[in-house]
Motif scaffolding. Structure first.
Motif, PDB file in Angstrom:
ATOM      1  N   ASN A 174     -41.978  -2.821 -36.208  1.00 41.21           N
ATOM      2  CA  ASN A 174     -42.265  -1.884 -37.288  1.00 41.21           C
ATOM      3  C   ASN A 174     -43.644  -1.228 -37.195  1.00 41.21           C
ATOM      4  OD1 ASN A 174     -41.257  -1.074 -40.215  1.00 41.21           O
ATOM      5  ND2 ASN A 174     -43.431  -1.547 -40.392  1.00 41.21           N
ATOM      6  N   GLY A 175     -44.667  -2.020 -36.901  1.00 40.89           N
ATOM      7  CA  GLY A 175     -46.043  -1.534 -37.011  1.00 40.89           C
ATOM      8  C   GLY A 175     -46.389  -0.376 -36.106  1.00 40.89           C
ATOM      9  N   SER A 190     -44.407   1.976 -34.571  1.00 42.86           N
ATOM     10  CA  SER A 190     -43.778   3.243 -34.938  1.00 42.86           C
ATOM     11  C   SER A 190     -44.279   3.743 -36.296  1.00 42.86           C
ATOM     12  CB  SER A 190     -42.254   3.104 -34.944  1.00 42.86           C
ATOM     13  OG  SER A 190     -41.850   1.999 -35.723  1.00 42.86           O
ATOM     14  N   TYR A 191     -44.610   2.811 -37.217  1.00 45.25           N
ATOM     15  CA  TYR A 191     -45.161   3.227 -38.511  1.00 45.25           C
ATOM     16  C   TYR A 191     -46.500   3.926 -38.315  1.00 45.25           C
ATOM     17  CZ  TYR A 191     -47.339   2.990 -43.111  1.00 45.25           C
ATOM     18  OH  TYR A 191     -47.984   3.323 -44.278  1.00 45.25           O
ATOM     19  N   ARG A 192     -47.345   3.363 -37.456  1.00 49.52           N
ATOM     20  CA  ARG A 192     -48.649   3.989 -37.189  1.00 49.52           C
ATOM     21  C   ARG A 192     -48.465   5.350 -36.556  1.00 49.52           C
ATOM     22  NH1 ARG A 192     -52.968   3.692 -39.554  1.00 49.52           N
ATOM     23  NH2 ARG A 192     -53.153   1.421 -39.298  1.00 49.52           N
ATOM     24  N   GLN A 223     -45.935   7.396 -36.915  1.00 51.52           N
ATOM     25  CA  GLN A 223     -45.394   8.328 -37.894  1.00 51.52           C
ATOM     26  C   GLN A 223     -46.453   8.810 -38.884  1.00 51.52           C
ATOM     27  OE1 GLN A 223     -41.800   6.662 -39.649  1.00 51.52           O
ATOM     28  NE2 GLN A 223     -41.083   6.040 -37.625  1.00 51.52           N
ATOM     29  N   GLN A 224     -47.544   8.080 -39.008  1.00 50.78           N
ATOM     30  CA  GLN A 224     -48.654   8.541 -39.847  1.00 50.78           C
ATOM     31  C   GLN A 224     -49.347   9.748 -39.236  1.00 50.78           C
ATOM     32  OE1 GLN A 224     -50.794   4.711 -40.292  1.00 50.78           O
ATOM     33  NE2 GLN A 224     -50.474   4.960 -42.493  1.00 50.78           N
ATOM     34  N   LYS A 282     -56.985   2.728 -35.712  1.00 52.76           N
ATOM     35  CA  LYS A 282     -55.681   3.380 -35.596  1.00 52.76           C
ATOM     36  C   LYS A 282     -55.338   3.660 -34.133  1.00 52.76           C
ATOM     37  CE  LYS A 282     -56.421   5.685 -40.042  1.00 52.76           C
ATOM     38  NZ  LYS A 282     -56.579   6.984 -40.729  1.00 52.76           N
ATOM     39  N   PRO A 310     -37.506   6.176 -39.860  1.00 52.37           N
ATOM     40  CA  PRO A 310     -38.478   5.957 -40.963  1.00 52.37           C
ATOM     41  C   PRO A 310     -38.842   4.493 -41.149  1.00 52.37           C
ATOM     42  CG  PRO A 310     -36.748   7.484 -41.629  1.00 52.37           C
ATOM     43  CD  PRO A 310     -36.324   6.939 -40.296  1.00 52.37           C
ATOM     44  N   ARG A 311     -40.148   4.229 -41.255  1.00 55.97           N
ATOM     45  CA  ARG A 311     -40.645   2.871 -41.419  1.00 55.97           C
ATOM     46  C   ARG A 311     -41.437   2.755 -42.714  1.00 55.97           C
ATOM     47  NH1 ARG A 311     -38.195   0.081 -37.071  1.00 55.97           N
ATOM     48  NH2 ARG A 311     -38.163   1.500 -35.291  1.00 55.97           N
ATOM     49  N   LYS A 312     -41.649   1.512 -43.118  1.00 51.10           N
ATOM     50  CA  LYS A 312     -42.493   1.224 -44.278  1.00 51.10           C
ATOM     51  C   LYS A 312     -43.642   0.348 -43.836  1.00 51.10           C
ATOM     52  CE  LYS A 312     -38.782   1.462 -47.744  1.00 51.10           C
ATOM     53  NZ  LYS A 312     -38.074   0.724 -48.817  1.00 51.10           N
ATOM     54  N   ALA A 313     -44.746   0.459 -44.549  1.00 48.91           N
ATOM     55  CA  ALA A 313     -45.918  -0.358 -44.230  1.00 48.91           C
ATOM     56  C   ALA A 313     -45.595  -1.822 -44.468  1.00 48.91           C
ATOM     57  CB  ALA A 313     -47.121   0.067 -45.077  1.00 48.91           C
TER      58      ALA A 313
END
Length: 326
Positions: free
Chosen positions: A96-97, A99-101, A103-104, A269, A320-323
């Motif tokens: 998760n982490g 791809s979440y980063r 997507q930011q 980041k 789509p990911r969530k933190a």
């Protein structure tokens, strides 16, 4: 050494270790322990194990041995927990982490696509129209080597060697891939200029090489070779460029904070992005060494698998990911 002397010599060490254990066992208070103490914990644990071994060997009192055994047991549980947490963090980052980063900074991700693939397409077209242009990008001996690597008559496609050295080539590809990724990332500190240069340069190189291969009609061997690992390798280069641009842009536009503070924030980041990029580069090296050059696979198989990998890579990055709450 008598037991009394032994205890006097090491009592302070045991007491300090017990206090450290108490803090680590209370999860909410772990932040109270300085980083140096947390990092030294394995060394302190080994020292307690050594004391226990001496106490048993010299047959000291059961009370002392029991006390040291309790410290060793508690220390072992702390070490096991820390390793489990580290493994959990690694799995969570991959799942998760990362791809979440990414997507930011999705706009920057697509911008690096334009910076890389734009020059690649332009050079591809220009080199098709003027085949001699490839010699402006590569020296003649390198062009000759390239042609030999992808000659359909070659036994081993993609490199000038026998196929029984796959493992050695795996190490070579890791070194080469990570070197490209690191240069693309690290030079971004020069106000983004280094990352921009390497993205454009690699795009130009890839476009010219691809066009030359098409011109000499070696495309069946070349594209079947690169499609498998290309999804990971090329995307990792783009992500490395993203990370480098984040560093450089923090110096150009730090906002309401100092450039040093902006660089520190951007570095956190960027490093997370580079962890993912390195993972991709290692996967690319594995595929390139053990799959792409295989003569036992048909081109159709390589195209189907390679195309699927491109789809899965972008699905993984863009889903789509969530933190994750830590």
């Amino acid at each position: 050494m008598r037991q009394q002397e032994f205890e006097q010599q090491y009592q302070s060490q045991w007491a300090a270790f017990a206090e450290k254990l108490s803090l680590l066992e209370r999860r909410k208070q772990r932040h109270q322990l300085p980083d140096d103490d947390r990092n030294d914990f394995p060394q302190d644990y080994r020292a307690i194990c050594h004391s226990l071994a001496i106490a048993k060997e010299r047959q000291y009192s059961p009370q002392l041995i029991e006390h040291l055994e309790t410290l060793v047991l508690r220390g072992h549980q702390i070490l096991y927990t820390r390793r489990t947490q580290l493994l959990h963090q690694i799995v969570a980052f991959i799942a998760n982490g990362f791809s979440y980063r990414l997507q930011q900074h999705l706009k920057l991700f697509w911008t690096t696509h334009a910076i890389f693939y734009g020059p690649a397409i332009i050079l591809f077209i220009l080199t098709l129209l003027n085949p001699d242009m490839v010699y402006s990008i590569m020296p003649p001996d390198q062009v000759n080597q390239l042609e030999a690597m992808y000659d359909p008559e070659q036994k081993s496609i993609g490199r000038l060697r026998e196929s029984d050295t796959d493992f050695l080539m795996f190490g070579h590809y890791i070194k080469n891939n990570i070197g490209i990724g690191f240069r693309t990332f690290a030079t971004g500190i020069l106000f983004t200029l280094g990352s921009l240069f390497f993205l454009i340069f690699n795009g130009v190189y890839f476009g010219a090489v691809s066009a030359h291969i098409v011109a000499i009609k070696y495309q069946s061997t070349f594209f079947s070779f690169v499609i498998g690992h290309g999804s990971f390798e090329l995307t990792a280069i783009l992500i490395s460029g993203m990370a480098g641009i984040l560093l450089g842009w923090s110096l150009i536009a730090p906002g309401n904070i100092s450039r040093l503070d902006a660089l520190k924030l951007a570095s956190k980041k960027a490093i997370e992005l580079m962890y993912g990029a390195i993972l991709f580069l290692v996967i690319a090296a594995f595929i390139e060494a053990f799959w792409s050059s295989s003569s036992n696979l048909t081109n159709t198989t390589k195209y189907i698998v390679g195309g699927s990998l491109w789809f899965l890579v972008y699905l993984y990055l863009l889903w789509p990911r969530k933190a994750v709450q830590s």
